[in-house]
Design a protein around this motif. Structure first.
Motif, PDB file in Angstrom:
ATOM      1  N   ASP A  31       1.207 -19.879  -5.364  1.00  0.00           N
ATOM      2  CA  ASP A  31       2.110 -20.669  -4.554  1.00  0.00           C
ATOM      3  C   ASP A  31       1.965 -20.247  -2.873  1.00  0.00           C
ATOM      4  O   ASP A  31       2.877 -20.146  -2.218  1.00  0.00           O
ATOM      5  N   GLY A  32       0.801 -19.782  -2.558  1.00  0.00           N
ATOM      6  CA  GLY A  32       0.227 -19.588  -1.354  1.00  0.00           C
ATOM      7  C   GLY A  32       0.665 -18.187  -0.788  1.00  0.00           C
ATOM      8  O   GLY A  32       0.707 -17.759   0.330  1.00  0.00           O
ATOM      9  N   VAL A  33       1.300 -17.360  -2.112  1.00  0.00           N
ATOM     10  CA  VAL A  33       1.624 -15.719  -1.814  1.00  0.00           C
ATOM     11  C   VAL A  33       0.568 -15.019  -2.427  1.00  0.00           C
ATOM     12  O   VAL A  33       0.243 -15.010  -3.566  1.00  0.00           O
ATOM     13  N   LEU A  34      -0.066 -14.075  -1.487  1.00  0.00           N
ATOM     14  CA  LEU A  34      -1.077 -13.056  -2.190  1.00  0.00           C
ATOM     15  C   LEU A  34      -0.304 -11.763  -2.378  1.00  0.00           C
ATOM     16  O   LEU A  34       0.157 -11.279  -1.347  1.00  0.00           O
ATOM     17  N   VAL A  35      -0.446 -11.105  -3.530  1.00  0.00           N
ATOM     18  CA  VAL A  35       0.033  -9.992  -3.768  1.00  0.00           C
ATOM     19  C   VAL A  35      -1.268  -9.023  -4.312  1.00  0.00           C
ATOM     20  O   VAL A  35      -1.853  -9.316  -5.005  1.00  0.00           O
ATOM     21  N   ILE A  36      -1.034  -7.918  -3.750  1.00  0.00           N
ATOM     22  CA  ILE A  36      -2.143  -6.801  -3.744  1.00  0.00           C
ATOM     23  C   ILE A  36      -1.269  -5.662  -4.082  1.00  0.00           C
ATOM     24  O   ILE A  36      -0.983  -4.690  -3.579  1.00  0.00           O
ATOM     25  N   PRO A  37      -1.598  -5.005  -5.293  1.00  0.00           N
ATOM     26  CA  PRO A  37      -0.900  -3.990  -5.965  1.00  0.00           C
ATOM     27  C   PRO A  37      -1.574  -2.797  -5.518  1.00  0.00           C
ATOM     28  O   PRO A  37      -2.853  -2.609  -5.294  1.00  0.00           O
ATOM     29  N   ALA A  38      -0.699  -1.687  -5.342  1.00  0.00           N
ATOM     30  CA  ALA A  38      -1.306  -0.261  -4.801  1.00  0.00           C
ATOM     31  C   ALA A  38      -0.671   0.817  -5.778  1.00  0.00           C
ATOM     32  O   ALA A  38       0.388   0.586  -6.388  1.00  0.00           O
TER      33      ALA A  38
END
Length: 147
Positions: A31-38
């Motif tokens: 939905d247009g949100v980018l999540v980059i886990p760390a």
């Protein structure tokens, strides 16, 4: 027969295992949100090697590892010490630990950091604080009664 490790292959494997891929996971977009886990990643390793054991001596007819002095008691002409034919060894060890740190959330032009919450660590910290406070109160009560 002696085994010699392929140090080039080992060093390439170690170099591939370290890096940004170990800290940052694959980005997830919805939905247009980018999540980059760390994640926090800790790694350690070690290696060792050995050679022939020229210092130890065994009797020729004794079981491996038996000292030459045991054979000297048997009055045989060839009971003197002989160098061990075997010896050497080596090994490599490697350990790794990883735990989530959080995620970068990208919405449009805005980037924010969302930390991962470790509830177990929070509970353990509370328990340790409670035990220390109880010990301190107990010590103060005992000291006040004596004084």
């Amino acid at each position: 027969m002696r085994h010699i490790p392929d140090l080039h292959r080992i060093s390439e494997a170690v170099a591939e295992s370290f890096g940004a891929r170990e800290v940052y996971g694959e980005p997830i977009e919805r939905d247009g949100v980018l999540v980059i886990p760390a994640a926090h990643v800790w790694s350690s390793g070690g290696a060792g090697a050995g050679g022939p054991d020229h210092g130890a001596a065994t009797a020729p007819d004794s079981p491996e590892g038996a000292p030459a002095e045991a054979a000297a008691d048997r009055s045989e002409p060839d009971a003197g010490p002989h160098p061990r034919p075997d010896g050497g060894g080596g090994g490599v060890g490697f350990g790794r630990r990883a735990e989530p740190a959080g995620a970068f959330v990208v919405e449009g032009q805005a980037v924010r950091w969302v930390p991962a919450v470790n509830v177990n660590r929070i509970v353990l910290g509370g328990q340790v604080a409670f035990v220390l406070a109880a010990a301190l109160v107990g010590w103060a009560v005992v000291r006040r009664r004596r004084g």
